[in-house]
Enzyme design. Structure first.
Site, PDB file in Angstrom:
ATOM      1  N   HIS A 167      39.127  41.795  35.268  1.00 11.79           N
ATOM      2  CA  HIS A 167      39.915  41.788  36.493  1.00 11.79           C
ATOM      3  C   HIS A 167      38.829  41.675  37.658  1.00 11.79           C
ATOM      4  CE1 HIS A 167      42.695  43.160  39.589  1.00 11.79           C
ATOM      5  NE2 HIS A 167      43.559  43.287  38.850  1.00 11.79           N
ATOM      6  N   GLU A 271      40.818  36.255  37.439  1.00 16.09           N
ATOM      7  CA  GLU A 271      40.611  37.120  36.070  1.00 16.09           C
ATOM      8  C   GLU A 271      40.708  36.295  35.064  1.00 16.09           C
ATOM      9  OE1 GLU A 271      43.256  40.037  38.954  1.00 16.09           O
ATOM     10  OE2 GLU A 271      43.595  40.185  36.694  1.00 16.09           O
TER      11      GLU A 271
END
Ligand code: TA6
Length: 313
Positions: A167, A271
């Site tokens: 992330h 991500e």
């Protein structure tokens, strides 16, 4: 400082949390906290920070650190009945003193190996035995490399499935000046519209409002072009077919206690992920997910770097 000996140092970070600092001979560096196996810094050889960490980030376990590269495992977002983004980012990892041999193509000399294994308590939340090995490395030219190896060590013969994401919070000059190349014409699930499926238009992605999209089956290279900073991040990924693009914008920013009201202007999450098709491992099987980040000091408009060439190269 350039010309220094590459080093890997275990030391104390914010609130006394253990962190490992990697430095290469050219002066690039990276920092990873054992809490969450969480990379919180990646700097150029000119000491410039390339990742965004909120000024309001809370370094108090079990709360995940807002920024850097949280690892979403064994569940991305609310795609399942576990807590948001799973639990790997809320756990304490250990230094892996005896990692299995690493594929020979890993040229980096400056790296650290971390490992996460379930405790008895964890079984109550997710009844599976696994070994999650994470190597964080500084590569040639100060590139940042993250390699995850997840093995199913269930003794009861049971397979398990998971979704996954690195992330990554990139630091950008001004979100309205940023373009993302490599996701054009792809299908995506829009998290702002009950995950309805749409197809992206043909041009590079730019930002005028909040975005929370899961792009499906993307190319292995994505370029994030920051005009103002004359810099392009090149994201290369392996074993991670999908890519999430997220910026909370103003209203969501105000709603997040560990995020500054205006900080959305200076960050973008892109991500590398495996979401649409969960990964299933039988006992003894291992999955590998690799992320390679490069920061190239030039921008699209300068003509020096045409992202399409980067994406094709
Ligand atoms: O990756 C995008 C996303 O799933 C968004 O929906 C938003 O919730 C973001 O992650 C941050 O999640 P967090 O749990 O860290 O607040």
């Amino acid at each position: 400082m350039a010309g220094e000996k590459p080093s890997v140092e275990l030391c104390k970070g914010i609130n006394g949390l253990d962190k490992v600092v990697l430095r290469d001979a050219l002066g690039s560096s990276a920092e990873v906290y054992l809490f969450g196996g969480h990379v919180t810094s990646w700097r150029t050889d000119h000491r410039e920070e390339l990742l965004f960490v909120s000024n309001k980030a809370i370094f108090k376990p079990p709360k995940a650190i807002r920024g850097g590269i949280p690892i979403c495992f064994p569940q991305f977002s609310s795609h399942g009945n576990l807590e948001q983004h799973g639990f790997a980012r809320n756990k304490f990892w250990s230094i892996d003193t005896d990692p299995p041999p690493f594929p020979s193509d890993s040229s980096s000399k400056t790296f650290v190996d971390l490992i996460l294994k379930p405790t008895d308590d964890d079984f109550k939340i997710w009844p599976h035995s696994y070994e999650f090995r994470l190597r964080v490395a500084l590569g040639l030219g100060g590139d940042l490399l993250l390699t995850s190896r997840i093995r199913n060590t269930n003794a009861d013969g049971k397979p398990f499935s998971f979704t996954f994401a690195y992330h990554t919070y990139f630091s950008v000059s001004d979100i309205s000046e940023v373009r993302v190349e490599g996701l054009e014409t792809l299908d995506y699930l829009d998290n702002l519209k009950e995950r309805e499926r749409f197809t992206e238009q043909g041009d590079a992605i730019t930002f005028e409002s909040g975005v929370d999209k899961i792009y499906l089956s993307t190319p292995t290279k994505i370029a994030i072009i920051d005009h103002e900073k004359k810099r392009t991040f090149v994201l290369r990924k392996d074993g991670l077919p999908d890519a999430v693009v997220w910026n909370p914008w103003d209203r969501k920013a105000k709603a997040m206690p560990d995020f500054g009201d205006d900080e959305y202007k200076h960050m973008l999450c892109v991500e590398a992920a495996a979401i649409e098709k969960p990964i299933t491992l039988k006992p003894g099987e291992e999955w590998k997910g690799r992320l390679e980040l490069s920061a190239v000091p030039s921008s699209y408009c300068s003509g020096q770097l045409d992202p399409r060439k980067v994406l094709q190269g």
